[in-house]
Design a protein around this motif. Structure first.
Motif, PDB file in Angstrom:
ATOM      1  N   SER A  95       0.715  -1.211  -0.060  1.00 36.47           N
ATOM      2  CA  SER A  95      -0.020   0.255   0.119  1.00 36.47           C
ATOM      3  C   SER A  95       0.819   1.372   0.116  1.00 36.47           C
ATOM      4  N   SER A  96       1.995   1.239   0.499  1.00 37.70           N
ATOM      5  CA  SER A  96       3.062   2.401   0.398  1.00 37.70           C
ATOM      6  C   SER A  96       3.953   2.169  -0.879  1.00 37.70           C
ATOM      7  N   GLY A  97       3.778   1.441  -1.634  1.00 37.72           N
ATOM      8  CA  GLY A  97       4.465   1.407  -2.820  1.00 37.72           C
ATOM      9  C   GLY A  97       5.697   0.748  -3.117  1.00 37.72           C
ATOM     10  N   ILE A  98       6.277  -0.048  -2.118  1.00 37.93           N
ATOM     11  CA  ILE A  98       7.195  -1.125  -2.173  1.00 37.93           C
ATOM     12  C   ILE A  98       6.872  -2.214  -2.914  1.00 37.93           C
ATOM     13  N   THR A  99       7.650  -2.442  -3.923  1.00 38.61           N
ATOM     14  CA  THR A  99       7.716  -3.572  -5.294  1.00 38.61           C
ATOM     15  C   THR A  99       8.434  -4.593  -4.961  1.00 38.61           C
ATOM     16  N   ASN A 100       8.101  -5.788  -5.462  1.00 40.87           N
ATOM     17  CA  ASN A 100       8.984  -6.890  -5.652  1.00 40.87           C
ATOM     18  C   ASN A 100       8.609  -7.715  -6.789  1.00 40.87           C
ATOM     19  N   TYR A 101       9.579  -8.063  -7.658  1.00 37.13           N
ATOM     20  CA  TYR A 101       9.277  -8.846  -8.842  1.00 37.13           C
ATOM     21  C   TYR A 101      10.051 -10.235  -8.857  1.00 37.13           C
ATOM     22  N   SER A 102       9.556 -11.083  -9.645  1.00 39.40           N
ATOM     23  CA  SER A 102      10.253 -12.214  -9.980  1.00 39.40           C
ATOM     24  C   SER A 102      11.463 -12.002 -10.568  1.00 39.40           C
ATOM     25  N   ASP A 103      12.333 -12.942 -10.599  1.00 39.84           N
ATOM     26  CA  ASP A 103      13.557 -12.720 -11.393  1.00 39.84           C
ATOM     27  C   ASP A 103      13.351 -12.673 -12.914  1.00 39.84           C
ATOM     28  N   SER A 104      12.457 -13.388 -13.346  1.00 38.39           N
ATOM     29  CA  SER A 104      11.995 -13.590 -14.583  1.00 38.39           C
ATOM     30  C   SER A 104      11.580 -12.339 -15.349  1.00 38.39           C
ATOM     31  N   VAL A 105      10.969 -11.461 -14.427  1.00 37.24           N
ATOM     32  CA  VAL A 105      10.587 -10.156 -15.335  1.00 37.24           C
ATOM     33  C   VAL A 105      11.088  -8.970 -14.876  1.00 37.24           C
ATOM     34  N   LYS A 106      12.021  -9.283 -14.059  1.00 39.21           N
ATOM     35  CA  LYS A 106      12.997  -7.894 -13.420  1.00 39.21           C
ATOM     36  C   LYS A 106      13.466  -7.205 -14.624  1.00 39.21           C
ATOM     37  N   GLY A 107      13.209  -5.964 -14.711  1.00 35.95           N
ATOM     38  CA  GLY A 107      13.858  -5.064 -15.378  1.00 35.95           C
ATOM     39  C   GLY A 107      12.868  -4.912 -16.655  1.00 35.95           C
ATOM     40  N   ARG A 108      12.107  -5.665 -17.174  1.00 35.37           N
ATOM     41  CA  ARG A 108      11.024  -5.802 -18.098  1.00 35.37           C
ATOM     42  C   ARG A 108       9.690  -5.244 -17.757  1.00 35.37           C
ATOM     43  N   PHE A 109       9.062  -5.607 -16.530  1.00 39.85           N
ATOM     44  CA  PHE A 109       7.786  -5.267 -16.228  1.00 39.85           C
ATOM     45  C   PHE A 109       7.751  -4.297 -14.913  1.00 39.85           C
ATOM     46  N   THR A 110       6.878  -3.496 -14.979  1.00 37.82           N
ATOM     47  CA  THR A 110       6.569  -2.657 -13.737  1.00 37.82           C
ATOM     48  C   THR A 110       5.503  -2.419 -13.052  1.00 37.82           C
ATOM     49  N   ILE A 111       5.212  -2.736 -11.907  1.00 39.85           N
ATOM     50  CA  ILE A 111       3.963  -2.693 -11.358  1.00 39.85           C
ATOM     51  C   ILE A 111       3.767  -1.375 -10.492  1.00 39.85           C
ATOM     52  N   SER A 112       2.607  -0.836 -10.554  1.00 38.47           N
ATOM     53  CA  SER A 112       2.274   0.319  -9.974  1.00 38.47           C
ATOM     54  C   SER A 112       0.824   0.469  -9.751  1.00 38.47           C
ATOM     55  N   ARG A 113       0.489   1.317  -8.702  1.00 41.44           N
ATOM     56  CA  ARG A 113      -1.257   1.351  -8.165  1.00 41.44           C
ATOM     57  C   ARG A 113      -1.480   2.874  -7.853  1.00 41.44           C
ATOM     58  N   ASP A 114      -2.761   2.927  -8.097  1.00 43.38           N
ATOM     59  CA  ASP A 114      -3.502   4.178  -7.799  1.00 43.38           C
ATOM     60  C   ASP A 114      -4.503   3.915  -6.677  1.00 43.38           C
ATOM     61  N   ASN A 115      -3.891   4.201  -5.515  1.00 42.52           N
ATOM     62  CA  ASN A 115      -4.829   4.009  -4.396  1.00 42.52           C
ATOM     63  C   ASN A 115      -6.104   4.650  -4.497  1.00 42.52           C
ATOM     64  N   ALA A 116      -6.498   5.837  -4.945  1.00 44.35           N
ATOM     65  CA  ALA A 116      -7.595   6.483  -5.143  1.00 44.35           C
ATOM     66  C   ALA A 116      -8.496   5.719  -6.102  1.00 44.35           C
ATOM     67  N   LYS A 117      -8.054   4.881  -6.985  1.00 36.61           N
ATOM     68  CA  LYS A 117      -8.804   4.301  -7.753  1.00 36.61           C
ATOM     69  C   LYS A 117      -9.013   2.891  -7.514  1.00 36.61           C
ATOM     70  N   ASN A 118      -8.318   2.395  -6.409  1.00 37.25           N
ATOM     71  CA  ASN A 118      -8.210   1.006  -5.968  1.00 37.25           C
ATOM     72  C   ASN A 118      -7.782   0.072  -7.394  1.00 37.25           C
ATOM     73  N   THR A 119      -6.912   0.669  -8.071  1.00 44.48           N
ATOM     74  CA  THR A 119      -6.360   0.064  -9.274  1.00 44.48           C
ATOM     75  C   THR A 119      -4.752  -0.323  -9.065  1.00 44.48           C
ATOM     76  N   VAL A 120      -4.412  -1.437  -9.904  1.00 39.85           N
ATOM     77  CA  VAL A 120      -2.955  -1.620  -9.732  1.00 39.85           C
ATOM     78  C   VAL A 120      -2.859  -2.092 -11.286  1.00 39.85           C
ATOM     79  N   TYR A 121      -1.602  -1.636 -11.631  1.00 43.82           N
ATOM     80  CA  TYR A 121      -1.222  -1.887 -13.066  1.00 43.82           C
ATOM     81  C   TYR A 121      -0.054  -2.675 -13.299  1.00 43.82           C
ATOM     82  N   LEU A 122       0.207  -3.501 -14.443  1.00 44.73           N
ATOM     83  CA  LEU A 122       1.560  -3.926 -14.833  1.00 44.73           C
ATOM     84  C   LEU A 122       1.769  -3.647 -16.245  1.00 44.73           C
ATOM     85  N   GLN A 123       2.837  -2.835 -16.388  1.00 44.33           N
ATOM     86  CA  GLN A 123       3.415  -2.459 -17.569  1.00 44.33           C
ATOM     87  C   GLN A 123       4.309  -3.685 -18.138  1.00 44.33           C
TER      88      GLN A 123
END
Length: 121
Positions: free
Chosen positions: A53-81
């Motif tokens: 909820s505070s924005g700390i992220t973690n990734y699997s090794d297979s996607v690190k550097g290629r995928f980015t996770i983010s969230r908009d708490n006001a919209k209750n939405t999470v994204y995966l680029q």
């Protein structure tokens, strides 16, 4: 009733990009961590990326550097680029959230219905 609805999946060529979205709706009091999992045919579901909820992220090794996770708490939405996609990224992608409903005292895990991502070579 709480729902997690994903969108943004599809077919893309190797090297391409997709952006997944997942919105939680319903009588939600609070959302803790959110994340994306994936399951390829014949394989177990695996964690792709997570975000607190505070924005700390973690990734699997297979996607690190290629995928980015983010969230908009006001919209209750999470994204995966997802960039630089590879055929091995092909899977059904599921959204996950630990949340507390308006009538509950504890947090529980909720899952979306999944969205297919297919990467062609």
């Amino acid at each position: 009733q709480v729902q997690l609805v994903e969108s943004g999946g599809g077919l893309v060529q190797a090297g391409g990009s997709l952006r997944l979205s997942c919105t939680a709706s319903g009588s939600i009091a609070s959302i803790n961590a959110m994340g994306w999992y994936r399951q390829a045919p014949g394989k177990q579901r695996e964690l792709v990326a997570g975000i607190t909820s505070s924005g700390i992220t973690n990734y699997s090794d297979s996607v690190k550097g290629r995928f980015t996770i983010s969230r908009d708490n006001a919209k209750n939405t999470v994204y995966l680029q997802m960039n630089s996609l590879k055929p091995e990224d092909t899977a059904v992608y599921y959204c996950n959230a630990g949340l507390r409903t308006a009538w509950a005292k504890a947090f529980y895990e909720y899952w979306g219905q999944g969205t297919q991502v297919t990467v062609s070579s």
